[in-house]
Design a protein around this motif. Structure first.
Motif, PDB file in Angstrom:
ATOM      1  N   UNK A   1       9.002 -30.235  41.591  1.00  0.00           N
ATOM      2  CA  UNK A   1       8.388 -30.290  42.929  1.00  0.00           C
ATOM      3  C   UNK A   1       9.221 -29.569  43.994  1.00  0.00           C
ATOM      4  N   UNK A   2      10.309 -28.866  43.544  1.00  0.00           N
ATOM      5  CA  UNK A   2      11.132 -28.096  44.465  1.00  0.00           C
ATOM      6  C   UNK A   2      12.322 -28.841  45.033  1.00  0.00           C
ATOM      7  N   UNK A   3      12.395 -30.135  44.807  1.00  0.00           N
ATOM      8  CA  UNK A   3      13.495 -30.938  45.317  1.00  0.00           C
ATOM      9  C   UNK A   3      14.774 -30.644  44.526  1.00  0.00           C
ATOM     10  N   UNK A   4      15.929 -30.582  45.218  1.00  0.00           N
ATOM     11  CA  UNK A   4      17.212 -30.330  44.563  1.00  0.00           C
ATOM     12  C   UNK A   4      18.100 -31.569  44.708  1.00  0.00           C
ATOM     13  N   UNK A   5      18.731 -31.955  43.597  1.00  0.00           N
ATOM     14  CA  UNK A   5      19.595 -33.137  43.606  1.00  0.00           C
ATOM     15  C   UNK A   5      20.923 -32.819  42.908  1.00  0.00           C
ATOM     16  N   UNK A   6      21.943 -33.611  43.249  1.00  0.00           N
ATOM     17  CA  UNK A   6      23.230 -33.541  42.562  1.00  0.00           C
ATOM     18  C   UNK A   6      23.330 -34.719  41.603  1.00  0.00           C
ATOM     19  N   UNK A   7      23.672 -34.425  40.352  1.00  0.00           N
ATOM     20  CA  UNK A   7      23.763 -35.478  39.336  1.00  0.00           C
ATOM     21  C   UNK A   7      25.227 -35.764  39.025  1.00  0.00           C
ATOM     22  N   UNK A   8      25.659 -37.003  39.312  1.00  0.00           N
ATOM     23  CA  UNK A   8      27.041 -37.414  39.046  1.00  0.00           C
ATOM     24  C   UNK A   8      27.153 -38.221  37.761  1.00  0.00           C
TER      25      UNK A   8
ATOM     26  N   UNK B   1      10.666 -33.752  31.634  1.00  0.00           N
ATOM     27  CA  UNK B   1       9.426 -33.123  32.087  1.00  0.00           C
ATOM     28  C   UNK B   1       9.440 -32.843  33.592  1.00  0.00           C
ATOM     29  N   UNK B   2      10.303 -33.574  34.332  1.00  0.00           N
ATOM     30  CA  UNK B   2      10.372 -33.396  35.783  1.00  0.00           C
ATOM     31  C   UNK B   2      11.365 -32.308  36.196  1.00  0.00           C
ATOM     32  N   UNK B   3      12.198 -31.846  35.263  1.00  0.00           N
ATOM     33  CA  UNK B   3      13.288 -30.922  35.592  1.00  0.00           C
ATOM     34  C   UNK B   3      12.844 -29.475  35.396  1.00  0.00           C
ATOM     35  N   UNK B   4      13.117 -28.662  36.409  1.00  0.00           N
ATOM     36  CA  UNK B   4      12.832 -27.221  36.305  1.00  0.00           C
ATOM     37  C   UNK B   4      14.056 -26.481  35.791  1.00  0.00           C
ATOM     38  N   UNK B   5      15.217 -26.674  36.434  1.00  0.00           N
ATOM     39  CA  UNK B   5      16.467 -26.019  35.995  1.00  0.00           C
ATOM     40  C   UNK B   5      17.647 -26.968  36.194  1.00  0.00           C
TER      41      UNK B   5
END
Length: 534
Positions: A316-323, A332-336
């Motif tokens: 959906x274009x949202x960017x997050x940081x994964x710790x 299925x929700x992840x683009x890159x």
């Protein structure tokens, strides 16, 4: 430390050598005008030496090379001089040869410092106070002790000062310098290094790189300061006994007082209960904190797999940081997914070149430079930080008999084909063993973790399945067989009878019921051993 030589006063700041603490090296160099480059006469030039030299050059330092430990049997000054000229590009014709242990040549070093290093630059026209906050730590008797480098003016006891970035006013209670113990004095003048205390109770109130000015001064501009330290490695710390959670919270709070680069926040795991997600400058920093928690506070810990920060872009274009790998969204929700890469410099004797290249290739490394200096080789590799975060340094030292040195800097984020590898014990996911790995090695890693856990998880009254999964797909499985009582031992006679079958079926149902209600205890060494699987 402040030392006195004849009619001169010399302020010295030592820099740590390990790659994890390059941030402290950077701020130490910023507080000084010149550098002594100390090289071991037996070990020669190391990767950290090269990295620290580049930082000193960027800070416009005058550099005087010094050859230390010349009295050791393994010392080879001529070979090391050649390395210094070839690798560092520094003329060694007038290099100082010393032994700090025996005291050989120490006076020559002090004479060279006085002769070659210019005194600190200060402004004669500007009388108002301007000082740099170089470091701070907590003392249980004095409160926060602040190491300052005075640029202009002077700091005296009873003076009202202001911390520019923190925007807080304080009254100076003590002034002094280290030589090497704390020695009180009347004032710290421009160009000098010393300490002050001001009844400050939290290190967080004193930001490293802050500018100290007079409380009423509104004209003096702040110094550039330093970039705040950024945690590179993240890890979960959980008490093995849930009742010790509050003791762990208090212990981390006390550690934070003396280490402003250490970060932690509370988290909850389905398998491990309540604990903390902690951020560290590197793996050595992590090991130091865990060791201190064990020695100083006697807390038995479960440590989750160290991980780095991943950048995830969702569909959906949202960017997050994964710790934390346990918090990774559904595939299925992840683009890159992008992971941090480093630029690593390795200096080693040439006979270990083949095994070092093999190690770097196994870690998905990409070679960018290879050069020789006499019998030593300088390798520059681009490596994913996730691959080197746990045991790379130990393995490098092992395959090179301790002679290879390693230094790195964060380069950039690159998109990669990464997946979340989950571990299930008795059909229950174990968050502490979740990890993010490259798809090409996921199955191999999963098999290795399952095999290692099979060796370390003790047998129970029921069979314990151990599975590795990528999403909903099981990629590896091992089973810890349960204890089994011979229920047909009391029945005499051979062959299969209805009575024997009834007893075996009854036992089978009991084992199945036991497995559905039974709890599997995973020992701490199993968590650590699982992380070391290649």
């Amino acid at each position: 430390t402040t030392c006195f030589w004849k009619d001169h006063r010399i302020n010295i700041i030592d820099t740590p050598g390990h790659v994890d603490f390059s941030y402290e090296v950077n701020r130490s160099l910023a507080a000084c005008e010149s550098s002594l480059l100390v090289v071991d006469a037996s070990q020669g030039v190391e990767a950290q030496t090269l990295a620290n030299l580049y930082q000193a050059v960027e800070n416009d330092h005058i550099i005087v090379p010094v050859l230390n430990k010349i009295d050791l049997p393994a010392a080879d000054p001529e070979r090391v001089k050649e390395q210094i000229e070839n690798i560092l590009g520094i003329d060694t014709e007038n290099i100082l040869e010393i032994s700090a242990k025996s005291g050989i040549g120490i006076e020559d070093v002090l004479e060279r410092v006085v002769a070659d290093f210019s005194p600190p630059m200060t402004s004669e026209t500007e009388e108002s106070l301007k000082a740099m906050l170089v470091d701070s730590w907590y003392d249980s008797y004095l409160g926060v002790v602040i190491l300052v480098r005075v640029i202009n003016g002077s700091i005296k006891k009873g003076m009202e000062i202001k911390f520019h970035a923190a925007n807080s006013n304080q009254t100076v209670e003590r002034v002094g310098y280290f030589s090497p113990k704390m020695i009180p004095c009347d004032e710290i003048k421009a160009g000098e290094l010393g300490f002050i205390t001001a009844a400050i109770k939290e290190v967080s109130q004193t930001k490293v790189g802050d500018t100290i000015v007079l409380a009423k001064d509104k004209k003096t501009k702040s110094l550039p300061g330093f970039k705040p330290s950024q945690p590179v490695v993240f890890c979960g710390l959980f008490p093995s006994n849930a009742a010790e959670f509050k003791f762990l919270r208090d212990a981390l709070g006390k550690l934070k007082l003396n280490d402003s680069s250490f970060h932690f926040e509370q988290e909850t795991s389905a398998a491990l209960g309540m604990g903390f997600r902690c951020g560290f400058l590197g793996l050595l920093h992590l090991e130091i904190v865990v060791e201190r928690l064990d020695r100083e506070f006697n807390i038995d810990l479960i440590t989750t797999a160290p991980s780095v920060i991943y950048n995830i872009e969702l569909e959906d274009g949202k960017k997050i940081e994964l710790h934390n790998p346990a918090d990774m969204p559904e595939a299925i929700l992840i683009k890159t997914i992008s992971e941090p890469w480093i630029k690593a410099t390795i200096i080693s004797p040439e006979e270990y070149l083949g095994t070092i290249i093999s190690l770097c290739e196994d870690k998905r490394g990409v070679q960018s430079e290879l050069s020789y200096s006499g019998s030593r080789v300088i390798l520059v590799y681009n490596l994913p930080l996730n691959e080197i975060v746990f045991d790379f340094y130990d393995r490098l030292k092992s395959i090179s008999s301790g002679y290879a040195s390693f230094d790195y800097e964060i380069d950039n984020y690159n998109e990669s084909d990464l997946v979340k590898l989950s571990v299930l014990v008795n059909a229950e996911p174990v968050d502490a063993l979740s990890m993010i790995v490259h798809r090409s090695v996921a199955e191999k890693k999963g098999r290795g973790v399952c095999e290692k856990l099979k060796e370390l998880i003790p047998r129970h009254q029921f069979a314990v399945p151990i599975q590795a999964a990528i999403g909903g797909k099981i990629v590896a499985r091992e089973t810890v067989s349960g204890f089994r009582k011979n229920v047909i031992e009391k029945i005499h006679g051979g062959g299969a009878t209805d009575r024997k079958r009834k007893l075996l079926d009854k036992q089978k149902k009991g084992k199945k019921r036991m497995r559905s209600f039974g709890k599997v205890d995973i020992p701490q060494e199993a968590f650590i051993a699982a992380l070391k699987v290649d």
